[in-house]
Design an enzyme around this catalytic site. Structure first.
Site, PDB file in Angstrom:
ATOM      1  N   PRO A  88      13.177   0.736 -12.731  1.00 32.28           N
ATOM      2  CA  PRO A  88      12.235   0.222 -13.985  1.00 32.28           C
ATOM      3  C   PRO A  88      13.153  -0.783 -14.533  1.00 32.28           C
ATOM      4  O   PRO A  88      12.703  -1.563 -15.494  1.00 32.28           O
ATOM      5  CB  PRO A  88      12.536   1.522 -14.903  1.00 32.28           C
ATOM      6  CG  PRO A  88      13.013   2.659 -14.319  1.00 32.28           C
ATOM      7  CD  PRO A  88      13.437   2.395 -12.783  1.00 32.28           C
ATOM      8  N   GLU A 115      18.476  10.383 -12.128  1.00 33.57           N
ATOM      9  CA  GLU A 115      18.584   9.590 -13.407  1.00 33.57           C
ATOM     10  C   GLU A 115      18.910   8.271 -13.098  1.00 33.57           C
ATOM     11  O   GLU A 115      18.577   7.247 -14.187  1.00 33.57           O
ATOM     12  CB  GLU A 115      19.697  10.156 -14.250  1.00 33.57           C
ATOM     13  CG  GLU A 115      19.170  11.594 -14.904  1.00 33.57           C
ATOM     14  CD  GLU A 115      18.081  11.407 -15.597  1.00 33.57           C
ATOM     15  OE1 GLU A 115      17.937  10.660 -16.593  1.00 33.57           O
ATOM     16  OE2 GLU A 115      17.070  12.098 -15.101  1.00 33.57           O
ATOM     17  N   ARG A 153      -1.444  -6.725   2.571  1.00 29.91           N
ATOM     18  CA  ARG A 153      -2.710  -7.514   2.285  1.00 29.91           C
ATOM     19  C   ARG A 153      -2.701  -8.843   2.351  1.00 29.91           C
ATOM     20  O   ARG A 153      -3.743  -9.538   2.575  1.00 29.91           O
ATOM     21  CB  ARG A 153      -3.331  -6.639   1.286  1.00 29.91           C
ATOM     22  CG  ARG A 153      -2.983  -6.747  -0.091  1.00 29.91           C
ATOM     23  CD  ARG A 153      -4.142  -5.995  -1.069  1.00 29.91           C
ATOM     24  NE  ARG A 153      -5.289  -6.417  -1.050  1.00 29.91           N
ATOM     25  CZ  ARG A 153      -5.749  -7.518  -1.695  1.00 29.91           C
ATOM     26  NH1 ARG A 153      -4.789  -8.633  -2.229  1.00 29.91           N
ATOM     27  NH2 ARG A 153      -6.965  -7.795  -1.730  1.00 29.91           N
ATOM     28  N   ASP A 168      -8.448 -13.050  -5.030  1.00 30.20           N
ATOM     29  CA  ASP A 168      -8.435 -11.850  -5.921  1.00 30.20           C
ATOM     30  C   ASP A 168      -7.974 -12.233  -7.108  1.00 30.20           C
ATOM     31  O   ASP A 168      -7.591 -13.170  -7.561  1.00 30.20           O
ATOM     32  CB  ASP A 168      -6.834 -11.214  -5.280  1.00 30.20           C
ATOM     33  CG  ASP A 168      -7.081 -10.722  -3.768  1.00 30.20           C
ATOM     34  OD1 ASP A 168      -8.052 -10.269  -3.616  1.00 30.20           O
ATOM     35  OD2 ASP A 168      -6.067 -10.483  -3.207  1.00 30.20           O
TER      36      ASP A 168
HETATM   37  N1  ADE Z   1      11.246   4.083 -10.510  1.00 29.85           N
HETATM   38  C1  ADE Z   1      11.221   4.664 -11.631  1.00 29.85           C
HETATM   39  N2  ADE Z   1      10.228   4.116 -12.447  1.00 29.85           N
HETATM   40  C2  ADE Z   1      10.088   2.633 -11.699  1.00 29.85           C
HETATM   41  C3  ADE Z   1       9.393   1.583 -11.991  1.00 29.85           C
HETATM   42  N3  ADE Z   1       8.541   1.592 -12.943  1.00 29.85           N
HETATM   43  N4  ADE Z   1       9.507   0.672 -10.974  1.00 29.85           N
HETATM   44  C4  ADE Z   1      10.236   0.809  -9.934  1.00 29.85           C
HETATM   45  N5  ADE Z   1      11.087   1.883  -9.822  1.00 29.85           N
HETATM   46  C5  ADE Z   1      11.075   2.909 -10.508  1.00 29.85           C
END
Ligand code: ADE
Length: 247
Positions: A88, A115, A153, A168
């Site tokens: 994230p 984590e 794709r 697209d």
């Molecule tokens: N791992 C956990 N959440 C994630 C996300 N939003 N994007 C990429 N990998 C992740």
């Protein structure tokens, strides 16, 4: 194109990759997804891949050694290929990133779990970090599948129609126009006349205008970055949009 995926959950990949259009793409040699189990590279007898964080606190951290060993023994010393950590904290994935990656011959994807991953993995193994959006999942496996799907794709020959990806949503920086198929009327809703007219220039203009309108209504944020012609701008202006000009 070759994808090497490093994960603690290898079993989640085949069900999706063996259905869908991606299976056909693999059978035709257009893409090759190789899934590697990080646990196979853990050195102790319990095949430990995580440990408690230095400094305390909750949760577990992915240990560096099994990840380094897995990636280095599979990829070898060859440099130059992107080694992407799904996290994230990465740059946010979008169609431009998908297009950029589709130009590579090989990419490696590392799926984080627990984590987080030991910072040395980020510092010395990974070349790029990708997030699929501002929310947190339990691991990087679904994000890796999303990246593989969106990139695959775009590879020549994967979609039946060679221009399949050109229209697209997001490909041109705009959302896509509405689609209709038979029947011509359904539950009181008719297919727009223009689509039945056979006039290709008129259809192309209608589709462009619908794309512009949809993007204006739903995603004005992306309109500012889209490539717009003078007639696009004129049409948008008639619908209340003023392009912000930066000074
Ligand atoms: N791992 C956990 N959440 C994630 C996300 N939003 N994007 C990429 N990998 C992740």
């Amino acid at each position: 194109m070759q994808f090497d995926v490093f994960t603690l959950l290898p079993e989640v990949f085949p069900p999706y990759l063996q259905s869908s259009i991606l299976q056909r793409a693999s059978q035709r040699g257009l893409m090759d997804v190789r899934v590697h189990n990080i646990r196979d590279y853990a050195r102790d007898k319990h095949h430990t891949t995580d440990d408690t964080p230095y400094g305390g606190g909750g949760g577990m951290v992915m240990k560096p050694e099994p990840v380094f060993d897995a990636v280095e023994s599979i990829l070898g010393p060859e440099a130059g290929r992107p080694v992407i950590l799904l996290t994230p904290q990465g740059r946010v994935f979008n169609q431009t990133v998908a297009q950029e990656l589709s130009g590579r011959e090989k990419i490696a994807l590392i799926c984080g779990r627990y984590e987080g991953v030991d910072e040395r993995i980020r510092l010395h193994l990974v070349t790029d970090e990708i997030s699929i959006g501002d929310y947190v999942l339990t691991g990087g496996e679904i994000p890796a599948l999303i990246v593989i799907d969106a990139v695959a794709r775009l590879l020549p020959g994967v979609l039946g129609d060679p221009d399949g990806a050109a229209d697209d949503s997001h490909a041109s920086g705009l959302l896509e126009y509405p689609h209709y198929t038979r029947p011509p009327e359904f539950r009181g809703e008719s297919v727009p006349e223009v689509l039945l007219s056979g006039d290709h220039a008129k259809i192309a203009r209608w589709r462009r205008e619908q794309s512009l309108l949809r993007t204006l209504q739903r995603r004005p944020d992306i309109l500012e970055k889209a490539k717009l012609s003078k007639s696009d701008l004129k049409f948008l202006k008639e619908h209340g949009y003023e392009l912000k000009v930066e000074d």
